[in-house]
Motif scaffolding. Structure first.
Motif, PDB file in Angstrom:
ATOM      1  N   UNK A  44      47.648  32.512  39.733  1.00 26.07           N
ATOM      2  CA  UNK A  44      48.324  32.632  38.444  1.00 26.07           C
ATOM      3  C   UNK A  44      47.454  33.338  37.418  1.00 26.07           C
ATOM      4  N   UNK A  45      48.106  34.140  36.566  1.00 26.03           N
ATOM      5  CA  UNK A  45      47.383  34.873  35.518  1.00 26.03           C
ATOM      6  C   UNK A  45      48.109  34.708  34.194  1.00 26.03           C
ATOM      7  N   UNK A  46      48.457  35.817  33.535  1.00 28.11           N
ATOM      8  CA  UNK A  46      49.066  35.752  32.224  1.00 28.11           C
ATOM      9  C   UNK A  46      50.569  35.626  32.274  1.00 28.11           C
ATOM     10  N   UNK A  47      51.173  35.517  31.088  1.00 27.59           N
ATOM     11  CA  UNK A  47      52.613  35.303  31.009  1.00 27.59           C
ATOM     12  C   UNK A  47      53.400  36.555  31.372  1.00 27.59           C
ATOM     13  N   UNK A  48      52.824  37.745  31.196  1.00 29.43           N
ATOM     14  CA  UNK A  48      53.510  38.982  31.568  1.00 29.43           C
ATOM     15  C   UNK A  48      52.488  39.913  32.203  1.00 29.43           C
ATOM     16  N   UNK A  49      52.222  39.660  33.475  1.00 35.01           N
ATOM     17  CA  UNK A  49      51.209  40.396  34.224  1.00 35.01           C
ATOM     18  C   UNK A  49      51.777  41.749  34.642  1.00 35.01           C
ATOM     19  N   UNK A  50      51.200  42.844  34.125  1.00 37.56           N
ATOM     20  CA  UNK A  50      51.846  44.144  34.291  1.00 37.56           C
ATOM     21  C   UNK A  50      51.064  45.149  35.119  1.00 37.56           C
ATOM     22  N   UNK A  51      49.752  45.097  35.132  1.00 39.64           N
ATOM     23  CA  UNK A  51      48.971  46.059  35.914  1.00 39.64           C
ATOM     24  C   UNK A  51      47.585  45.484  36.143  1.00 39.64           C
ATOM     25  N   UNK A  52      46.846  46.082  37.083  1.00 38.37           N
ATOM     26  CA  UNK A  52      45.528  45.547  37.394  1.00 38.37           C
ATOM     27  C   UNK A  52      44.573  46.653  37.805  1.00 38.37           C
ATOM     28  N   UNK A  53      43.292  46.318  37.790  1.00 44.82           N
ATOM     29  CA  UNK A  53      42.229  47.207  38.260  1.00 44.82           C
ATOM     30  C   UNK A  53      41.264  46.382  39.093  1.00 44.82           C
ATOM     31  N   UNK A  54      40.585  47.048  40.029  1.00 48.72           N
ATOM     32  CA  UNK A  54      39.697  46.377  40.973  1.00 48.72           C
ATOM     33  C   UNK A  54      38.294  46.953  40.857  1.00 48.72           C
ATOM     34  N   UNK A  55      37.285  46.095  40.902  1.00 45.58           N
ATOM     35  CA  UNK A  55      35.896  46.539  40.888  1.00 45.58           C
ATOM     36  C   UNK A  55      34.968  45.351  41.036  1.00 45.58           C
ATOM     37  N   UNK A  56      33.687  45.604  41.292  1.00 48.70           N
ATOM     38  CA  UNK A  56      32.687  44.540  41.389  1.00 48.70           C
ATOM     39  C   UNK A  56      32.134  44.314  39.986  1.00 48.70           C
ATOM     40  N   UNK A  57      32.711  43.370  39.257  1.00 50.66           N
ATOM     41  CA  UNK A  57      32.395  43.202  37.845  1.00 50.66           C
ATOM     42  C   UNK A  57      31.197  42.298  37.589  1.00 50.66           C
ATOM     43  N   UNK A  58      30.775  41.508  38.584  1.00 53.80           N
ATOM     44  CA  UNK A  58      29.631  40.626  38.366  1.00 53.80           C
ATOM     45  C   UNK A  58      28.473  40.914  39.313  1.00 53.80           C
ATOM     46  N   UNK A  59      28.506  42.077  39.994  1.00 55.94           N
ATOM     47  CA  UNK A  59      27.364  42.532  40.768  1.00 55.94           C
ATOM     48  C   UNK A  59      27.036  41.723  41.997  1.00 55.94           C
ATOM     49  N   UNK A  60      28.035  41.029  42.574  1.00 53.86           N
ATOM     50  CA  UNK A  60      27.752  40.225  43.768  1.00 53.86           C
ATOM     51  C   UNK A  60      28.240  40.902  45.038  1.00 53.86           C
ATOM     52  N   UNK A  61      28.624  42.184  44.948  1.00 54.05           N
ATOM     53  CA  UNK A  61      29.073  42.992  46.079  1.00 54.05           C
ATOM     54  C   UNK A  61      30.414  42.525  46.652  1.00 54.05           C
ATOM     55  N   UNK A  62      31.207  41.828  45.833  1.00 54.96           N
ATOM     56  CA  UNK A  62      32.565  41.443  46.200  1.00 54.96           C
ATOM     57  C   UNK A  62      33.513  41.982  45.138  1.00 54.96           C
ATOM     58  N   UNK A  63      34.658  42.518  45.559  1.00 53.82           N
ATOM     59  CA  UNK A  63      35.602  43.114  44.628  1.00 53.82           C
ATOM     60  C   UNK A  63      36.331  42.048  43.822  1.00 53.82           C
TER      61      UNK A  63
END
Length: 390
Positions: free
Chosen positions: A144-163
């Motif tokens: 679950x996320x927000x009330x109107x989930x419309x688009x997303x992006x993928x990346x390793x945001x915390x540097x642990x080598x997992x997307x």
């Protein structure tokens, strides 16, 4: 975009709507910035996003198309010559945006989808469908996320080598970060969904199972629930969980209002700096069916049974409106006949009677259901019918 015909020039896959007929149109690149129209395929009717990937690792690019008013995504496997096979459908409720990435690090491309808050879900979500490497995908895992989930992006945001995922909530104007724990899995992967419940009554308990799929022990700091109308009744997820071990969290649902509501179970553990969430979904109704199903004794083929009845009661405080004629549906619908005195509306606290007879056309078990469409919550209500042709 991608090189769908493998000739070294980029091509386009476009979703379009022509005279209310949805299509996926392939535009083959000429290499000079112009395109030639290629094949056209019937697509999902409300497609906002197409993602491209080599789902079979064979050099032939494939497509996935979303459907924001439907319950499935369409996966088109490419033939490598600019054409595609007929689509295969995968469940993802109100899918609005899709992207492709290797989310679990196994070398196989997965699908990551942003879902709107339609079709009975009061909040949006992100779905992950893990790829099998042969062009097929496993059932969705829903977060679950927000009330109107419309688009997303993928990346390793915390540097642990997992997307990880950033999901956009258009209604609340938030960007929501979902960090990839990699070491915790849940069952069921979709929201824990309770059967439709009469307002004021409490469901039987349902459970979500947590598995430590990592290589080290998992420390669970706390488990909490979102509160009414859901209640956590049992929790074995405490302390340390060894690799491969499981624990369970159990909750029930007390219907308080008509239609669907969502809640959450929130787990804080050592797998992530962010809590993990299991979505709970329940639906309340004012429509009471007594009995909730009918079973007829064996009946000779070509004859008609004695009638059986279902009493429909509006337990609410306002008029119940029927939005369609009450009728029979299902596999053997023509083996059952229905009549009723419900009319187009039913007053508060009032009841009406649905009468069913069974006239089997063939021997063996015959089944169907009474379908009731209304504004009382949880519509359509269904009362199963069963009989045996003799």
């Amino acid at each position: 975009m991608g090189d769908f015909d493998r000739n070294g020039t980029l091509d386009l896959a476009v979703t379009t709507e022509i005279s209310f007929a949805p299509y996926i149109v392939i535009l083959l690149g000429n290499g000079d910035g112009t395109f030639t129209q290629g094949a056209t395929y019937p697509g999902p009717p409300n497609c906002q996003s197409i993602a491209v990937g080599d789902f079979r690792s064979d050099g032939r690019l494939d497509l996935v198309a979303t459907d924001y008013l439907g319950v499935h995504m369409n996966v088109f496997l490419g033939n490598g010559d600019g054409t595609f096979q007929p689509p295969v459908l995968y469940e993802s409720i109100s899918s609005n945006w899709a992207t492709v990435a290797d989310f679990n690090g196994d070398g196989k491309l997965d699908l990551i989808v942003s879902n709107l808050s339609f079709n009975g879900y009061s909040i949006g979500s992100v779905s992950v469908l893990l790829g099998n490497g042969d062009g097929t995908f496993q059932p969705q895992m829903v977060f679950p996320t927000g009330s109107l989930s419309t688009s997303l992006a993928v990346g390793d945001f915390n540097g642990d080598h997992k997307l990880d995922v950033i999901d956009m909530d258009q209604q609340a104007s938030y960007m929501i970060t979902l960090l990839n724990t990699a070491s915790v899995t849940f069952s069921p992967t979709s929201p824990v969904t309770f059967p439709t419940q009469l307002i004021g009554t409490t469901s039987a308990p349902l459970s979500a199972t947590l598995t430590n799929s990592g290589a080290t022990a998992l420390t669970i700091a706390s488990v909490a629930y979102s509160g009414k109308p859901f209640r956590m009744t049992q929790n074995t997820c405490r302390g340390s969980l060894a690799p491969g071990a499981k624990c369970a969290i159990t909750a029930n649902f007390t219907a308080q209002v008509k239609d669907s509501v969502s809640g959450t179970l929130t787990i804080r553990d050592s797998a992530s700096s962010k809590p993990q969430v299991v979505e709970l979904v329940g639906t309340g109704t004012v429509v009471k069916l007594s009995p909730p199903r009918l079973k007829f004794p064996p009946q000779k083929v070509g004859t008609t049974s004695a009638p059986q009845t279902i009493q429909l009661t509006n337990t609410g405080s306002v008029v119940l409106n029927f939005t369609w004629v009450i009728g029979i549906n299902g596999r053997n619908y023509n083996d059952f006949s229905e009549s009723d005195n419900c009319g187009s509306a039913l007053g508060a606290a009032a009841s009406c009677t649905i009468t069913i007879t069974f006239s089997p056309h063939k021997t063996g078990v015959r089944s169907a259901y009474v379908e009731i469409q209304d504004d009382g919550g949880g519509s359509p209500q269904e009362a199963p019918l069963r009989g045996t042709g003799d």
